[in-house]
Motif scaffolding. Sequence first.
Motif, PDB file in Angstrom:
ATOM      1  N   GLU A  43     -83.885  22.912  27.604  1.00  0.00           N
ATOM      2  CA  GLU A  43     -82.759  23.553  28.290  1.00  0.00           C
ATOM      3  C   GLU A  43     -82.976  23.506  29.807  1.00  0.00           C
TER       4      GLU A  43
ATOM      5  N   GLU B 171     -77.309  26.782  30.790  1.00  0.00           N
ATOM      6  CA  GLU B 171     -78.520  26.115  30.282  1.00  0.00           C
ATOM      7  C   GLU B 171     -79.766  26.852  30.785  1.00  0.00           C
TER       8      GLU B 171
ATOM      9  N   HIS C  57     -80.111  29.731  28.579  1.00  0.00           N
ATOM     10  CA  HIS C  57     -80.646  29.346  27.266  1.00  0.00           C
ATOM     11  C   HIS C  57     -82.165  29.196  27.335  1.00  0.00           C
TER      12      HIS C  57
ATOM     13  N   GLU D 210     -72.392  27.399  23.830  1.00  0.00           N
ATOM     14  CA  GLU D 210     -72.370  25.936  23.847  1.00  0.00           C
ATOM     15  C   GLU D 210     -70.978  25.343  23.666  1.00  0.00           C
TER      16      GLU D 210
HETATM   17 FE   LIG Z   1     -78.029  24.793  26.052  1.00  0.00          FE
END
Ligand SMILES: [Fe+2]
Lengths: 96, 333
Positions: free
Chosen positions: B63, B93, B96, B176
């Motif tokens: 990520e 991201e 994440h 996502e």
């Molecule tokens: Fe991601």
Amino acid sequence: MTNQQNWPLWEVFIRSKQGLDHKHVGSLHAADAGMAMENARDVYTRRQEGVSIWVVESAHIHASNPEEAESFFDPANDKVYRHPTFYNLPDSLKNM
Amino acid sequence: MPTATNPNKQPVIQDPACQAGSDAELRFQQKVDNDLKIEPRDWMPEKYRQTLIRQISQHAHSEIVGMLPEGNWITRAPSLRRKATLIAKVQDEAGHGLYLYSAAETLGISRDEMIDQLHSGRAKYSSIFNYPTLTWADIGAIGWLVDGAAIMNQVPICRCSYGPYARAMVRICKEESFHQRQGFEILLTLSKGTEAQKRMCQDAINRWWWPSVMMFGPHDEASPHTAQSMKWKIKRFSNDELRQRFVDMCAQQVKVLCMELPDPELRYNPSRGHYDFGPIDWQEFHQVINGNGPCNRERLSARIRAHQEGQWVREAATAHAAKQAAKLEKQVA
Ligand SMILES: [Fe+2]
Ligand SMILES: [Fe+2]
């Protein structure tokens, strides 16, 4: 090159909307409570997931021991009479 | 008796008697079989812990490193709308990565250790991020194909046996879906543009297709740990099953773009109810995994540089916190 060594871990709790409980959502590292709060906002509420945030230093949380869960929660096991379904009442009785 | 240990971070000390086939292991497997979640302080086999640490930290690294190829286009996004959405995606991201690092930490590895493993090259990340983003269309192709493949991989992990990983994944999967849609929208716009834009769109699809197909990892017969991971419910479907779903999905979606996937052998097979597709170049996959992809060195050095350049910020934050704490103490005293 260590760096976060001095940054404690914080547990993050979020109230998703007014009237609901705060709920644990995850954890993060931060140097102090103020920065933990701002990090929590950026990491856990990018889509308006919350109206209120609590951060608690993880080291301050005391947890029950999963190994002893069985005996620890045992006192409630044999007290089904604490539930309304325990009581046999006729169907003719309404609104109870 | 309540214990004062940190509820998440510190794993229970492993009882040496709890080896394979022991009572503890049987009870553990029973819980997993009954779809009960394993939580950080529950007893778990050491190999389960190690497998999860490896998988979750690799996932976190992916990520984080995954921000680099897209970050490359933030300043050159063709409109303010595209720039705002790309920033939001890249920021997601980063989030994440953070969810996953903290999930891994509940298994007893420290953040510093993981970052060290990444920077020293001991830890891997998804090989897809070692390809360059040459044109704006690549941002579209990444959203559609790379995030698309990631979603295909990640949705089943929402039901993973390890609680913190499963919960992180639920959050990630929710976020996502916009990533894939923004990517597809970029390609769709290009596909209706000038001849040059259409060529750019097809070119990006051509370059990102096979690396995306490889994101599902080696064929089932070449992935020896799958059986154990399935038994532990860390993995729910095999690499080839997920890959097939991805191919089936993209083979349909590419028609909306009026583009083609770069595979002459791709065709629907009614007897299987799936699309057949051509052979995967595993040599390329291993080259990239082992550090010889087009951007491996660039990605790693960018990460290390970012970390080093952030050092003073981390130090300043620590100093600020110490100063505030000292002030407070003085007031109290
Ligand atoms: Fe991601
Ligand atoms: Fe994504």
